[in-house]
Write a protein that holds these residues in place. Sequence first.
Motif, PDB file in Angstrom:
ATOM      1  N   PHE A 125       0.835  -1.199   0.000  1.00  6.33           N
ATOM      2  CA  PHE A 125       0.000   0.000   0.000  1.00  6.33           C
ATOM      3  C   PHE A 125       0.871   1.251   0.000  1.00  6.33           C
ATOM      4  CE2 PHE A 125      -3.276   2.909   1.766  1.00  6.33           C
ATOM      5  CZ  PHE A 125      -4.298   2.636   0.866  1.00  6.33           C
ATOM      6  N   SER A 126       1.984   1.208   0.710  1.00  5.96           N
ATOM      7  CA  SER A 126       2.891   2.357   0.721  1.00  5.96           C
ATOM      8  C   SER A 126       3.640   2.498  -0.594  1.00  5.96           C
ATOM      9  CB  SER A 126       3.881   2.231   1.883  1.00  5.96           C
ATOM     10  OG  SER A 126       3.238   2.463   3.115  1.00  5.96           O
ATOM     11  N   ALA A 127       3.799   1.402  -1.326  1.00  6.38           N
ATOM     12  CA  ALA A 127       4.424   1.507  -2.649  1.00  6.38           C
ATOM     13  C   ALA A 127       3.595   2.414  -3.555  1.00  6.38           C
ATOM     14  CB  ALA A 127       4.580   0.127  -3.269  1.00  6.38           C
ATOM     15  N   LEU A 128       2.267   2.384  -3.375  1.00  2.00           N
ATOM     16  CA  LEU A 128       1.401   3.290  -4.137  1.00  2.00           C
ATOM     17  C   LEU A 128       1.674   4.733  -3.745  1.00  2.00           C
ATOM     18  CD1 LEU A 128      -0.920   3.874  -6.057  1.00  2.00           C
ATOM     19  CD2 LEU A 128      -2.520   3.356  -4.188  1.00  2.00           C
ATOM     20  N   MET A 129       1.854   4.979  -2.446  1.00  2.00           N
ATOM     21  CA  MET A 129       2.191   6.318  -1.982  1.00  2.00           C
ATOM     22  C   MET A 129       3.541   6.754  -2.543  1.00  2.00           C
ATOM     23  SD  MET A 129       1.497   9.011  -0.189  1.00  2.00           S
ATOM     24  CE  MET A 129       2.434  10.413   0.439  1.00  2.00           C
ATOM     25  N   ALA A 130       4.499   5.830  -2.605  1.00  2.00           N
ATOM     26  CA  ALA A 130       5.810   6.145  -3.158  1.00  2.00           C
ATOM     27  C   ALA A 130       5.701   6.523  -4.630  1.00  2.00           C
ATOM     28  CB  ALA A 130       6.755   4.957  -2.971  1.00  2.00           C
ATOM     29  N   ALA A 168      12.720   3.642   1.360  1.00  2.00           N
ATOM     30  CA  ALA A 168      12.387   4.219   2.665  1.00  2.00           C
ATOM     31  C   ALA A 168      10.881   4.251   2.884  1.00  2.00           C
ATOM     32  CB  ALA A 168      12.967   5.627   2.777  1.00  2.00           C
ATOM     33  N   VAL A 169      10.115   4.606   1.844  1.00  2.00           N
ATOM     34  CA  VAL A 169       8.660   4.659   1.972  1.00  2.00           C
ATOM     35  C   VAL A 169       8.087   3.254   2.162  1.00  2.00           C
ATOM     36  CG1 VAL A 169       6.497   5.255   0.814  1.00  2.00           C
ATOM     37  CG2 VAL A 169       8.462   6.788   0.652  1.00  2.00           C
ATOM     38  N   ILE A 170       8.611   2.284   1.435  1.00  2.00           N
ATOM     39  CA  ILE A 170       8.111   0.911   1.545  1.00  2.00           C
ATOM     40  C   ILE A 170       8.466   0.309   2.897  1.00  2.00           C
ATOM     41  CG2 ILE A 170       8.380  -1.430   0.616  1.00  2.00           C
ATOM     42  CD1 ILE A 170       8.617  -0.119  -2.173  1.00  2.00           C
ATOM     43  N   ILE A 171       9.675   0.580   3.384  1.00  2.00           N
ATOM     44  CA  ILE A 171      10.035   0.114   4.731  1.00  2.00           C
ATOM     45  C   ILE A 171       9.105   0.735   5.768  1.00  2.00           C
ATOM     46  CG2 ILE A 171      11.800   0.265   6.538  1.00  2.00           C
ATOM     47  CD1 ILE A 171      13.896   0.002   4.300  1.00  2.00           C
ATOM     48  N   GLY A 172       8.844   2.036   5.626  1.00  2.00           N
ATOM     49  CA  GLY A 172       7.905   2.695   6.533  1.00  2.00           C
ATOM     50  C   GLY A 172       6.533   2.052   6.472  1.00  2.00           C
ATOM     51  N   GLY A 173       6.108   1.650   5.276  1.00  2.00           N
ATOM     52  CA  GLY A 173       4.821   0.985   5.131  1.00  2.00           C
ATOM     53  C   GLY A 173       4.795  -0.384   5.794  1.00  2.00           C
TER      54      GLY A 173
END
Length: 314
Positions: free
Chosen positions: A80-85, A202-207
Motif C-alpha cells: 500500500f505504501s508503494a502506491l504512496m511512493a 524508505a517509503v516501503i520500509i515505513g509501510g
Amino acid sequence: MLNEIFSVSFLVSLLAGTIRLATPILMPALGQIYTQRAGILNLGVEGTMLMASVCGFSAAAATGSLWLGFLTGVATGALFSALMAWLSISLRVNQVIAGIGMNILATGLAAYIYRLIYGIRTLPAKITSFQAVNIPVLSDIPYLGTIFFQHNVLVYFAFLLVPISWFVLEKTVFGLKIRAVGEHPRAADSKGVSVGAIRYAAVIIGGAYAGAGGVFMTIAYLNMFTETVIGGFGYIAVSVVIFSRFQPGRAMWGALLFGFASALQVRLQALGSGIPSQLLLMLPYLMTIAALIFASKQAEFPSAYTIPYSRMER
C-alpha cells in the motif's frame, strides 16, 4: 475513587497497558523515521495500518496461523505504501494531498474487503489472538514482572526494533544514503546514489512497519476487525516522529507517552470516574496537539523535506 486510582493494582495495570498501547504507535513511528529522513512525508500511515489490519486479520482467520496473518499485514503495508511512493516520487504529486487521498481510499477499501469476506454481521468475526509470553524468572518479579515481562511476542518485537532501526539508520551505508537523499538529493545523485530508489525503499520500509502496527491491533491486541480499529494511531505516529526529532530512541519515549494517555483514558472509563467518556477519548489527541506545538519549535527537518526531486531541474 482516588484510593482506587492510586492503588498499586491500578498503577501496575496502567503501566502494563501503556506498554501494550505504545506498540501500535511505536512500530509505524519507527518506520516513518526512515521515510521522513528520506524527505518524504507520508500522511497515509493511518490508511496503511487500516489496510494491514483487515488483510492480516482475514489471512489469520482463513489459515488459522497468526504468524501468517502478521506477515500478510506487513506485506500489505509495504504494498500500500508503494502506491504512496509512486504518487509522491514518480508522479511528484503534493505529498499532503496524496497521503490524505490514501487514507480515504483505505477507509472505503478496508470496509469493502471485510464485508466481501464476512458479509454484514450483527457481531464481528473473531479469532484467538496472540497470548502473553511470560519470560521465565523475570515475569515472576513482583509488579515489575507484570509491567514489563508479561506481554505477547509482538510487543517485545516492537521494542526490539528500536535498537535495530537506530543501527540501520546511524551505522550502515543504507542509513547514510537515506540521510543524504533527505538532506541533499542533488549531491547524493552526483555521487551515484539513486535518489528515487532510496526514497522508494524508505517509503516501503515505513509501510511495512506501519503494517506491523496495524495488524497488531487485530491479531495481538484485539481479536477482531472494526472500521475504527486504528483510531488515529497512524496520525499520532506521524506526530511522534516530529516529537522525536527523527531519532528512534526518542520515538520510543514518545510512543510510551501517548500509550500512557490511551491506557489512562481506558482505565478511567473502566473505573466509572464520572468524567464524560467523550472527554476521556480526547486525551491522547489533546496530548498529540500539545506535543506538536512543543516539538515543532525545536524540530529540525531534512533540507529536502516534502520536496520532489528531478534530475532535470536545477
